[in-house]
Design a protein around this motif. Structure first.
Motif, PDB file in Angstrom:
ATOM      1  N   TRP A 171      51.764 -17.535 -22.512  1.00  0.00           N
ATOM      2  CA  TRP A 171      52.403 -17.865 -23.793  1.00  0.00           C
ATOM      3  C   TRP A 171      52.863 -16.596 -24.498  1.00  0.00           C
ATOM      4  CZ3 TRP A 171      54.711 -21.055 -26.920  1.00  0.00           C
ATOM      5  CH2 TRP A 171      54.663 -20.868 -28.310  1.00  0.00           C
TER       6      TRP A 171
ATOM      7  N   PRO B 228      61.228 -23.412 -33.763  1.00  0.00           N
ATOM      8  CA  PRO B 228      59.979 -22.747 -34.135  1.00  0.00           C
ATOM      9  C   PRO B 228      59.831 -22.520 -35.640  1.00  0.00           C
ATOM     10  CG  PRO B 228      60.949 -21.669 -32.260  1.00  0.00           C
ATOM     11  CD  PRO B 228      61.939 -22.679 -32.719  1.00  0.00           C
TER      12      PRO B 228
ATOM     13  N   SER C  93      51.032 -21.927 -30.441  1.00  0.00           N
ATOM     14  CA  SER C  93      50.943 -21.609 -31.861  1.00  0.00           C
ATOM     15  C   SER C  93      50.092 -22.656 -32.574  1.00  0.00           C
ATOM     16  CB  SER C  93      52.345 -21.568 -32.467  1.00  0.00           C
ATOM     17  OG  SER C  93      52.997 -22.791 -32.231  1.00  0.00           O
TER      18      SER C  93
ATOM     19  N   TYR D 284      56.663 -17.575 -34.541  1.00  0.00           N
ATOM     20  CA  TYR D 284      55.252 -17.654 -34.144  1.00  0.00           C
ATOM     21  C   TYR D 284      54.508 -16.373 -34.495  1.00  0.00           C
ATOM     22  CZ  TYR D 284      56.787 -21.776 -31.611  1.00  0.00           C
ATOM     23  OH  TYR D 284      57.310 -22.995 -31.285  1.00  0.00           O
ATOM     24  N   GLU D 285      55.152 -15.265 -34.178  1.00  0.00           N
ATOM     25  CA  GLU D 285      54.502 -13.988 -34.527  1.00  0.00           C
ATOM     26  C   GLU D 285      54.277 -13.904 -36.023  1.00  0.00           C
ATOM     27  OE1 GLU D 285      56.734 -10.565 -32.796  1.00  0.00           O
ATOM     28  OE2 GLU D 285      57.529 -12.240 -31.636  1.00  0.00           O
TER      29      GLU D 285
ATOM     30  N   VAL E  98      56.745 -24.107 -37.594  1.00  0.00           N
ATOM     31  CA  VAL E  98      55.725 -23.315 -38.271  1.00  0.00           C
ATOM     32  C   VAL E  98      55.584 -23.749 -39.723  1.00  0.00           C
ATOM     33  CG1 VAL E  98      55.278 -21.002 -39.157  1.00  0.00           C
ATOM     34  CG2 VAL E  98      55.834 -21.325 -36.754  1.00  0.00           C
TER      35      VAL E  98
ATOM     36  N   ARG F 142      52.272 -25.571 -41.474  1.00  0.00           N
ATOM     37  CA  ARG F 142      51.585 -25.107 -42.685  1.00  0.00           C
ATOM     38  C   ARG F 142      51.434 -26.236 -43.687  1.00  0.00           C
ATOM     39  NH1 ARG F 142      51.762 -20.089 -44.603  1.00  0.00           N
ATOM     40  NH2 ARG F 142      51.957 -18.509 -42.987  1.00  0.00           N
TER      41      ARG F 142
ATOM     42  N   GLN G 148      46.534 -21.790 -31.996  1.00  0.00           N
ATOM     43  CA  GLN G 148      46.105 -20.639 -32.784  1.00  0.00           C
ATOM     44  C   GLN G 148      45.747 -21.047 -34.197  1.00  0.00           C
ATOM     45  OE1 GLN G 148      49.664 -18.380 -31.576  1.00  0.00           O
ATOM     46  NE2 GLN G 148      48.296 -16.598 -31.639  1.00  0.00           N
TER      47      GLN G 148
ATOM     48  N   THR H 286      56.599 -15.451 -25.618  1.00  0.00           N
ATOM     49  CA  THR H 286      57.048 -15.475 -27.009  1.00  0.00           C
ATOM     50  C   THR H 286      57.201 -14.083 -27.589  1.00  0.00           C
ATOM     51  OG1 THR H 286      54.739 -15.824 -27.596  1.00  0.00           O
ATOM     52  CG2 THR H 286      56.165 -17.746 -27.587  1.00  0.00           C
ATOM     53  N   ARG H 287      56.774 -13.081 -26.868  1.00  0.00           N
ATOM     54  CA  ARG H 287      56.944 -11.720 -27.404  1.00  0.00           C
ATOM     55  C   ARG H 287      58.149 -11.051 -26.778  1.00  0.00           C
ATOM     56  NH1 ARG H 287      51.975 -11.895 -30.154  1.00  0.00           N
ATOM     57  NH2 ARG H 287      52.704 -13.858 -30.953  1.00  0.00           N
TER      58      ARG H 287
ATOM     59  N   ALA I  81      53.990 -16.277 -38.068  1.00  0.00           N
ATOM     60  CA  ALA I  81      52.924 -17.182 -38.469  1.00  0.00           C
ATOM     61  C   ALA I  81      51.568 -16.544 -38.220  1.00  0.00           C
ATOM     62  CB  ALA I  81      53.037 -18.501 -37.687  1.00  0.00           C
ATOM     63  N   GLU I  82      51.497 -15.840 -37.103  1.00  0.00           N
ATOM     64  CA  GLU I  82      50.224 -15.224 -36.762  1.00  0.00           C
ATOM     65  C   GLU I  82      49.880 -14.123 -37.764  1.00  0.00           C
ATOM     66  OE1 GLU I  82      48.289 -13.447 -32.714  1.00  0.00           O
ATOM     67  OE2 GLU I  82      50.212 -14.505 -32.632  1.00  0.00           O
TER      68      GLU I  82
ATOM     69  N   ASP J 137      50.940 -13.967 -40.780  1.00  0.00           N
ATOM     70  CA  ASP J 137      50.575 -14.599 -42.043  1.00  0.00           C
ATOM     71  C   ASP J 137      49.141 -15.090 -42.008  1.00  0.00           C
ATOM     72  OD1 ASP J 137      53.085 -14.111 -42.809  1.00  0.00           O
ATOM     73  OD2 ASP J 137      53.800 -16.192 -42.774  1.00  0.00           O
ATOM     74  N   ARG J 138      48.803 -15.680 -40.848  1.00  0.00           N
ATOM     75  CA  ARG J 138      47.457 -16.217 -40.746  1.00  0.00           C
ATOM     76  C   ARG J 138      46.421 -15.112 -40.850  1.00  0.00           C
ATOM     77  NH1 ARG J 138      49.056 -20.120 -37.401  1.00  0.00           N
ATOM     78  NH2 ARG J 138      49.021 -18.694 -35.655  1.00  0.00           N
TER      79      ARG J 138
END
Ligand SMILES: Nc1ncnc2c1ncn2[C@@H]1O[C@H](COP(=O)(O)OP(=O)(O)OP(=O)(O)O)[C@@H](O)[C@H]1O
Ligand SMILES: Nc1ncnc2c1ncn2[C@@H]1O[C@H](COP(=O)(O)OP(=O)(O)OP(=O)(O)O)[C@@H](O)[C@H]1O
Ligand SMILES: [Mg+2]
Ligand SMILES: [Mg+2]
Lengths: 619, 591
Positions: free
Chosen positions: B586, B519, B546, A589-590, B523, B527, B549, B590-591, A592-593, A595-596
């Protein structure tokens, strides 16, 4: 076929001998009365009516006697009918109930791998229509046995009356019997085909209605109907062919005894001329043929049902004789130490049974080994299809490994009793299964020591108390088949509460919070941790399948799997530093972020670029 | 039971028959011919007693005349040959017509179940829905093949026999009828009790099937929680309840046939007493009296058989009623059909105008939703468990109709859109991805069977799932098992997603379509989906933020209301808002 069918009947008689005896005695009584009534009618005509008319006066005494005799026979016939039908009915229903019980008991005993190999629809019909089919011939059986006795009696009495008339009987009754046998022989394959098609039609309906939502959302109603109609059409043709055969034999079976009566008339007239018999006897015998015509059909009914019965019996036997159940052991984990349990996997290999019996099963797990120490939390991480759910099933012994061992507190799970195993570990499955029952029953599952208070406590821990309290009837609310009246997340939390209510010493969570929003998941996990620390509340070890970092971070150790192998074990930080696959997964997810963000920056640049290009082109 | 109820019952039996016939006009074709053949067939049954009478009176008593006997027998035998042939033709016609009609009823009922609204389908157990197109119809065919013929023939036999008896002697006929009168009254009474008893049997059978079903489908839970004992107890209870109901029904039925039997004895005795008196008077010959005794047994048989056959008739009528009942329900979410409109070509925009919704008998779940989503946008719907997201998606795809307000796609109210158009342009991937027990390939081409393996392979490649597909034991030909259970949960979702993708809709609704996918795959999938669904409208419900986002716009649902909407970047600024809090947790996770 006939032999095997009789074998099934023998089995039935062995299981319910007394009630069968009652039914047969009733039937024989009935049969004897049928023969007696024929002779009484003959006697009435010959000895009462003819003399009375000849004399031109009525003998009141004999007349009354005849009337009483006829009515008395009827009373005895009623007694016979009671014995026969009540006996036959009770026998059939008892056998059905007994076998339904045995079959469903097998379902509960046989392992999950066996369930996987058998379609739900098949198992349903094994317990229902196959059991029914197997014992279907029981209903007419006593009647048929009584009829056989009656036929013998009839032939004997015919010989006692006159040998010539007896020969007519000897020609007609065996012919009738033979016709019945031919009939059932011819009928057998057609019935079997119809039965098979019935099952197929039912299977299509089952699956199609099960997937009704998919059918609807994709607008495939017409195609599904065409699929169903095709099979229903085959069933129709099969049933028509059954009916045609019936059309040939039924009228024949009716006509044969009538022809017999006519033959009696001719032969009887000859014998009368020779003075060998009296009018009484002639009438008696003719009457006998008329009243026997119907009971003889009962033999036909039994014979006609035998093929279906054998087919049903075979399918029932397949369940009863299925082997490979997972017997539980004798050991009990010491209840005196209520602390968290230790789970150990040692070199576990596992493959699912293949779709085709002769092919080898694809190996899903190989050399899996790890430990969940008492009181610790271990996260099981791996990509889709890596085998995580399979590991979870092994941990609670839904399936057994091909090789290797799974141990709880150092005891092979195969050696534990069912109660000890269920009391020690609890699995929250990836796909929640909710019974068509109340909320309370779904959480408590009638387990000892789980009262309403415990149910609420578990619901609170699973953060499900809020929505349950808001339900119209609270704990007593029915949740519908598979919990249709609940939202996805609500179902999941209900199954979570179910696991917590049993206060397991090892909790296995298989991605059990996927439909739960992040805030609630955090609260649930915090609750679990807190209760682990509380004095008095038995703390649990946790094996959790997870993707979310917060969940993983709570774990003392991470087991990373790919394609059924344990690739790495260690803390989150260790794995993050050393295992690229793991990094891809948990930082997706990170990533992806990032990349975005880059894309956006790039987009912005590109957005500016065209003007630059234009300028260039212009220049 | 009051009189009114009784009338209602008898009335419904006739109504059921009338409704049934109205629904299957085929059943009437050639009915006259069939009945005619049946009538001739019945003549065969009375032929023998008449032959006995003729033979005795003219050929035996008062001077033996073998020629007369011979000719009587020969004529009767000829009649029997003809009637037997008629019996065959009658049955052949009857079975062909009735089975054809019932197969059509079966298929129509099947289609109708699919046409019912989702909520209606869910309000009934699956098993019970299935039985409406299987065992209920089987009950009718079984009855027609066995009992129906018997009933038909025997009713006729009753009539013909009575007629012949009357021809011989009206006095004796009266005796017979009087003897049977009480029996008929008692049996009528019993018949009602029997109807109720069989209704109980059916209902308990339903319960039993439900219990067996759960013990099979819930096997993993039963095993994991060690509740086999409890399950077995429940099953035993259901099994015993069914057996007790069956036994009660058969007891009532036996009392019925006993009464018939006693009446028969009474009739025979009465006939003998009165017959002899009449014979002495010279009103009746010996042959006639003998024939009469035969006729009485012919009269008894149908009465006895009728009591047994009528049980079956009860069952068949009940089955028929259940089939007709389902056919009579007008689908509450109906296809406007011919009068309907097609969705305009091109990308679709969405409008909710004052939409409210409550599940039947439940509290409101969605309140006054007013919303517009422009065409081609990618929207994420987020919110707490139970906030109404799935409900929202079901209204958008017209699986249900709102209690108030309207949902419009490109300006057309959904209620006016033909299903053909709607279902090909709007596709939803439901929360629990159901797969049919077939191969991966067959499942994916469910909506478009014409697609070749190459095209499916290409679709998987476009979605970035080619590697996964190659990893399957037999690629596209891998069987997925019942409900897809031979695949992992995440894999099932991949197949369900591919299935929706190849359907090529203009509005794609994803309800947690990737909630069980890892995940990294998710992801990647997102895309590629973004790329390939560009130019269509997509609405994705997700707990994993995600998705939010990555979306153009986020719609936040809270307790049935839309509380926030806007791009992710804007919404997160307000950290105290619902979305702000969701996102904070979230992030924390996720971090
Ligand atoms: N009943 C079954 N029969 C045959 N193969 C199966 C069966 N169940 C699972 N598999 C296969 O075994 C492998 C592992 O499945 P498992 O469900 O354990 O994966 P998982 O790691 O839980 O995946 P996910 O993250 O998608 O839940 C998969 O490749 C799957 O296709
Ligand atoms: N078929 C139904 N009958 C009655 N009530 C229902 C039904 N389906 C859902 N509900 C109720 O409606 C509310 C909203 O449910 P919905 O499925 O829309 O929630 P959701 O936002 O999708 O939740 P989740 O994130 O858990 O999937 C819930 O309280 C649920 O219990
Ligand atoms: Mg899994
Ligand atoms: Mg939902």
């Amino acid at each position: 076929m006939l032999g095997r069918g009789l074998g099934v009947l023998r089995q039935a008689i062995r299981e319910q001998p007394r009630i069968f005896a009652v039914a047969v005695i009733g039937s024989v009584l009935f049969g004897s009365m049928v023969i007696v009534s024929a002779y009484v009618v003959g006697a009435v005509v010959g000895d009462v009516v003819v003399p009375a008319i000849a004399r031109g006066e009525v003998g009141v005494g004999t007349l009354a006697l005849a009337a009483v005799a006829l009515f008395g026979i009827s009373v005895l016939r009623v007694v016979g009918i009671f014995g026969r039908r009540l006996g036959a009915g009770y026998m059939q229903y008892r056998l059905q109930a007994a076998y339904r019980r045995r079959v469903t008991r097998r379902y509960l005993d046989l392992p999950l791998s066996w369930h996987h190999r058998n379609a739900t629809g098949t198992l349903l019909s094994n317990a229902n229509s196959d059991v029914e089919a197997a014992w279907y011939p029981i209903a007419p059986l006593p009647f048929a046995v009584g009829t056989l006795v009656m036929l013998v009696g009839a032939i004997v009495s015919l010989f006692a009356t006159d040998w010539a008339l007896a020969l007519v009987g000897l020609a007609v009754f065996p012919a009738l019997f033979a016709l019945n046998v031919v009939y059932s022989r011819r009928m057998a394959p057609r019935q079997a085909r119809a039965q098979r098609l019935r099952a197929e039609v039912s299977g299509i309906a089952h699956e199609s209605f099960d997937g009704a939502l998919v059918v609807k959302t994709m607008g495939r109603e017409a195609q599904e109907t065409a699929r169903f109609a095709g099979r229903a059409g085959e069933l129709r043709d099969a049933l028509i062919s059954v009916g045609r055969l019936r059309g040939v034999f039924d009228p024949l079976l009716e006509t044969l005894p009538s022809l017999g009566t006519l033959a009696v008339l001719v032969v009887g007239a000859f014998r009368l001329r020779q003075g060998a018999i009296s009018v009484t006897e002639l009438v008696s015998v003719a009457f006998l043929f008329t009243v026997l015509a119907f009971p003889v059909r009962a033999i036909g009914w039994v014979l006609a049902e035998l093929p279906r019965s054998v087919a049903g019996w075979d399918r029932v036997r397949r369940v009863l004789d299925a082997t490979g159940e997972m017997p539980y052991g004798q050991k009990v984990l010491d209840p005196a130490t209520p602390g968290p349990a230790t789970l150990t996997f040692t070199d576990v290999h596992f493959s699912y049974p293949p779709a085709e019996a002769h092919e080898p099963g694809a190996q899903v797990l190989g050399e899996v080994g790890f430990t969940v120490p008492a009181g610790r939390t271990v996260a099981l991480v791996g990509p889709t299809g890596a085998g995580k759910s399979t590991i979870a099933s092994l941990a609670v012994r839904l399936v057994d490994p091909d090789s290797g061992v799974v141990e709880l507190d150092g005891v092979d799970v195969r050696d534990l009793t069912a109660a000890s195993l269920a009391g020690t570990v609890a699995l929250v499955a990836q796909v929640p299964f909710v019974f068509d029952d109340t909320v309370r029953a779904n959480v408590a599952l009638d387990r000892a020591g789980i009262d309403d208070e415990a149910v609420w406590a578990a619901l609170r821990l699973a953060e499900a108390d809020g929505f349950v309290a808001a339900l119209p009837e609270g704990l007593d609310t029915m949740v519908g088949e598979r919990g249709t009246s609940l939202s996805g997340g609500q179902r999941q939390r209900l199954t979570l509460a179910r696991a917590l209510a049993g206060r397991p010493r090892l909790l296995v969570l298989d991605d059990a919070t996927s439909a739960v929003d992040p805030r609630v998941e955090a609260a649930i996990l915090a609750g679990l941790r807190a209760s682990a620390g509380e004095p008095g509340v038995p703390a649990a070890s946790i094996l959790v399948v997870a993707y979310r970092r917060a969940t993983i971070a709570l774990a003392d150790e991470v087991v990373y799997t790919e394609q059924g192998r344990v690739i790495a074990r260690g803390t989150h930080t260790e794995l993050l530093a050393t295992v690229p696959g793991y990094v891809d997964l948990v930082t997706a997810y990170e990533q992806a972020e990032v990349d975005r963000a880059q894309e956006r920056a790039y987009d912005d640049e590109v957005a500016q670029l065209p003007s630059g290009l234009e300028i260039e082109v212009d220049r | 039971m009051t009189n009114d109820e009784r009338d209602a019952r008898t009335e419904t039996t006739w109504q059921t028959l009338r409704r049934g016939l109205a629904l299957s006009p085929e059943l009437r074709t050639g009915l006259a011919a069939t009945l005619g053949l049946a009538l001739v067939y019945m003549v065969g049954r009375v032929a023998v007693p008449v032959a006995v009478q003729q033979g005795i009176d003219r050929g035996i008593v008062g001077g033996l005349n073998l020629d007369v006997v011979w000719s009587v027998v020969a004529v009767t035998a000829a009649i029997l040959v003809v009637t037997t042939a008629c019996g065959y033709l009658m049955m052949r016609r009857l079975f062909t017509v009735s089975e054809t009609a019932l197969a059509n009823v079966r298929t129509r009922a099947f289609r109708h179940v699919h046409d019912l609204s989702m909520l209606h389908q869910q309000s009934e157990r699956r098993g019970s829905l299935v039985s409406r197109v299987t065992s209920d119809v089987d009950q009718i065919t079984q009855f027609l093949q066995w009992g129906g013929v018997i009933l038909l023939v025997n009713l006729g036999q009753l009539v013909v026999t009575t007629a012949v008896m009357l021809a011989y002697s009206w006095q004796l006929t009266l005796v017979v009828l009087v003897a049977f009168l009480p029996a008929v009254l008692v049996i009528r009474q019993l018949q009602r009790r029997l109807g109720a008893a069989y209704a109980t049997v059916r209902q308990r059978t339903g319960t039993l099937l439900g219990a067996i079903g759960e013990s099979v489908v819930g096997a993993p839970v039963i095993r994991a929680y060690g509740i086999a004992g409890r399950t077995a107890r429940r099953l035993d209870e259901a099994i015993d309840n069914q057996r007790l109901a069956q036994q009660r029904a058969i007891r009532i039925s036996i009392v019925g046939s006993s009464v018939g039997e006693l009446a028969a004895g009474l009739a025979l005795a009465g006939v003998v007493v009165l017959g002899v008196t009449l014979g002495v008077d010279g009103t009746l010959s010996i042959g006639q009296l003998t024939a009469f005794l035969f006729l009485v047994t012919l009269f008894i048989q149908p009465v006895q058989i009728a009591t047994e056959v009528l049980n079956e008739a009860q069952n068949a009528i009940a089955g028929w009623r259940r089939v007709l009942d389902v056919l009579d329900v007008a689908p509450d979410v109906a296809d406007p059909g011919e009068q309907g409109r097609d969705l305009p070509a091109g990308p679709l925009d969405i409008r909710f105008a004052g939409v409210r919704f409550a599940y039947p008998g439940g509290p409101p779940v969605l309140h006054d939703i007013d919303l517009e989503i422009p065409a081609k946008s990618r929207v994420a719907v987020v919110g707490e468990t139970g906030s109404g997201k799935t409900t929202f998606a079901k209204l958008l795809t017209r699986l249900m109709d709102p209690s108030a307000g309207a949902v419009l796609l490109s300006g057309v109210p959904l209620a006016q859109v033909r299903f053909d158009s709607l279902r090909s342009r709007v596709v939803m991937v439901p929360q629990d991805g159901f797969l049919f027990d077939a191969t991966v390939g067959d499942n994916v081409r469910f909506a478009r069977p014409e697609l070749t393996d190459e095209q499916l392979g290409a679709a998987f490649t476009e979605l970035g799932l080619a590697d996964w597909l190659d990893g399957l034991p037999a690629g596209l030909d891998t069987p997925v098992g019942e409900r897809g259970e031979a695949l992992s949960v995440g894999e099932r979702q991949l197949v369900a997603l591919a299935r929706a993708y190849v359907a090529d809709p203009d509005l794609l609704v994803l309800d947690e379509a990737t909630s069980a996918v890892d995940p990294a795959t998710e992801v990647r999938l997102q895309r590629t989906l973004d790329a390939v669904t560009r130019g269509r409208t997509t609405l994705a419900i997700a707990h994993r933020l995600s998705t939010a986002q990555a979306a153009d716009e986020v719609i936040v649902v809270d307790r049935g209301r839309i509380v926030q909407r806007g791009p992710h970047d804007e919404l997160v600024h307000d950290s105290d808002s619902v979305y702000g809090l969701l996102y904070a947790s979230w992030l924390e996770q996720t971090r």
